[in-house]
Design an enzyme around this catalytic site. Structure first.
Site, PDB file in Angstrom:
ATOM      1  N   MET A 127      -7.431  -3.747   4.405  1.00  0.00           N
ATOM      2  CA  MET A 127      -8.387  -3.122   3.654  1.00  0.00           C
ATOM      3  C   MET A 127      -8.114  -3.172   2.043  1.00  0.00           C
ATOM      4  O   MET A 127      -9.092  -2.748   1.482  1.00  0.00           O
ATOM      5  CB  MET A 127      -8.063  -1.510   3.853  1.00  0.00           C
ATOM      6  CG  MET A 127      -8.060  -0.960   5.161  1.00  0.00           C
ATOM      7  SD  MET A 127      -7.793   0.698   5.348  1.00  0.00           S
ATOM      8  CE  MET A 127      -9.228   1.566   4.495  1.00  0.00           C
TER       9      MET A 127
ATOM     10  N   GLY B   6       0.687  -1.304   0.056  1.00  0.00           N
ATOM     11  CA  GLY B   6      -0.161   0.071  -0.016  1.00  0.00           C
ATOM     12  C   GLY B   6       0.851   1.147  -0.194  1.00  0.00           C
ATOM     13  O   GLY B   6       0.557   2.200  -0.673  1.00  0.00           O
TER      14      GLY B   6
ATOM     15  N   THR C  64      -0.045  -4.711   6.454  1.00  0.00           N
ATOM     16  CA  THR C  64      -0.063  -4.858   7.727  1.00  0.00           C
ATOM     17  C   THR C  64      -1.646  -5.023   7.854  1.00  0.00           C
ATOM     18  O   THR C  64      -2.289  -4.635   7.236  1.00  0.00           O
ATOM     19  CB  THR C  64       0.304  -3.444   8.446  1.00  0.00           C
ATOM     20  OG1 THR C  64      -0.261  -2.373   7.879  1.00  0.00           O
ATOM     21  CG2 THR C  64       1.893  -3.427   8.391  1.00  0.00           C
TER      22      THR C  64
ATOM     23  N   ARG D 111       0.328  -9.457  -2.378  1.00  0.00           N
ATOM     24  CA  ARG D 111       0.374  -8.147  -1.435  1.00  0.00           C
ATOM     25  C   ARG D 111       0.819  -8.670  -0.240  1.00  0.00           C
ATOM     26  O   ARG D 111       0.675  -9.502   0.479  1.00  0.00           O
ATOM     27  CB  ARG D 111      -1.154  -7.844  -1.269  1.00  0.00           C
ATOM     28  CG  ARG D 111      -1.428  -6.732  -0.359  1.00  0.00           C
ATOM     29  CD  ARG D 111      -2.761  -6.331  -0.305  1.00  0.00           C
ATOM     30  NE  ARG D 111      -3.151  -5.844   1.350  1.00  0.00           N
ATOM     31  CZ  ARG D 111      -2.667  -5.040   2.171  1.00  0.00           C
ATOM     32  NH1 ARG D 111      -1.708  -4.202   1.569  1.00  0.00           N
ATOM     33  NH2 ARG D 111      -3.214  -4.749   3.368  1.00  0.00           N
TER      34      ARG D 111
ATOM     35  N   ASP E 178      -0.985  -4.298  15.037  1.00  0.00           N
ATOM     36  CA  ASP E 178      -1.799  -3.973  16.133  1.00  0.00           C
ATOM     37  C   ASP E 178      -2.826  -4.979  16.514  1.00  0.00           C
ATOM     38  O   ASP E 178      -3.223  -5.804  15.616  1.00  0.00           O
ATOM     39  CB  ASP E 178      -2.795  -2.877  15.784  1.00  0.00           C
ATOM     40  CG  ASP E 178      -1.677  -1.467  14.941  1.00  0.00           C
ATOM     41  OD1 ASP E 178      -1.715  -0.767  16.081  1.00  0.00           O
ATOM     42  OD2 ASP E 178      -1.702  -1.454  13.818  1.00  0.00           O
TER      43      ASP E 178
END
EC number: 2.4.2.1
Length: 233
Positions: A180, A20, A90, A87, A204
């Protein structure tokens, strides 16, 4: 050349890693590839081609979210004949099975985006990765001693406004994390007869509220970069 990629035809290798963040793409090119060359920079969305252990591989940024990701994936496949798209990003964990620094392999991607329903005539599309790529990732992780976490992810259109009350339900359905892009990546690859896979490093934990420091994020991501390059080489 496309509206979003100014590389020449032939600049991209058939295998491409996607991130990304274009600065992460630049980081991989400078620290992991040999003879890396910048091949596209429209809107500062950087792309590179180089060699890893003597084999050609390309890197491309795709921005945030399904809409942005699918633009680049479509152009890479249709215009530049990229065949395998991996891809590496995170994610935020939502399952007790997953902890910080773990690498998640997304074997399926649910989503709150409507893009796949529009694509699939308002039916539910099973957005899944290519089996052969998944197998290579699994076997490479075993060889490198990496405990790959395998399960579904949830690709959300929202970064801030999200249905946090749904985390428990998602975990019940073996969704390990939220990111996402995977649902859009998989659907586009399925439509255009290419191979795709999404690996995500847990930065996270959305349930425990744990989070990696910036230094820990870099170290954790380096492990996933190595896994990605090794499985593509």
């Amino acid at each position: 050349m496309t509206p979003h990629i100014n590389a020449k035809i032939g600049d991209f290798y058939p295998q491409c890693l996607l991130c990304g963040d274009p600065l992460r793409v630049s980081y991989i090119a400078k620290n992991f590839l040999q003879d890396a060359k910048e091949i596209t920079n429209v809107r500062n969305m950087l792309g590179f081609s180089g060699k890893y252990k003597g084999k050609g591989i390309s890197l491309m940024g795709h921005g945030m979210g399904i809409a942005s990701c699918t633009i680049y994936v479509t152009e890479l496949i249709k215009t530049y004949q990229v065949k395998e798209l991996l891809r590496i990003g995170t994610c935020g964990a939502i399952s007790p099975k997953v902890g910080l620094k773990d690498i998640v392999m997304a074997t399926g991607a649910s989503t709150d985006s409507k893009t796949n329903r529009v694509r699939f005539l308002n039916h539910d599309l099973s957005a899944t990765p290519d089996f052969e790529l998944s197998l290579r990732a699994y076997q490479t992780a075993k060889r490198l001693g990496i405990d790959l976490k395998i399960g579904n992810v949830f690709s959300s259109d929202f970064f801030y406004s999200f249905e946090t009350h749904a985390f428990g339900l998602m975990a019940q359905y073996n969704h390990l994390a939220i990111e996402m892009e995977a649902a859009g990546l998989y659907a586009t690859a399925m439509e255009l007869n290419a191979k795709a896979l999404c690996l995500c490093s847990v930065s996270d934990h959305l349930i425990t509220k744990e989070a990696l420091s910036p230094k820990e994020r870099i170290e954790s991501f380096d492990n996933m970069i190595t896994l990605a390059l090794e499985m593509m080489s």
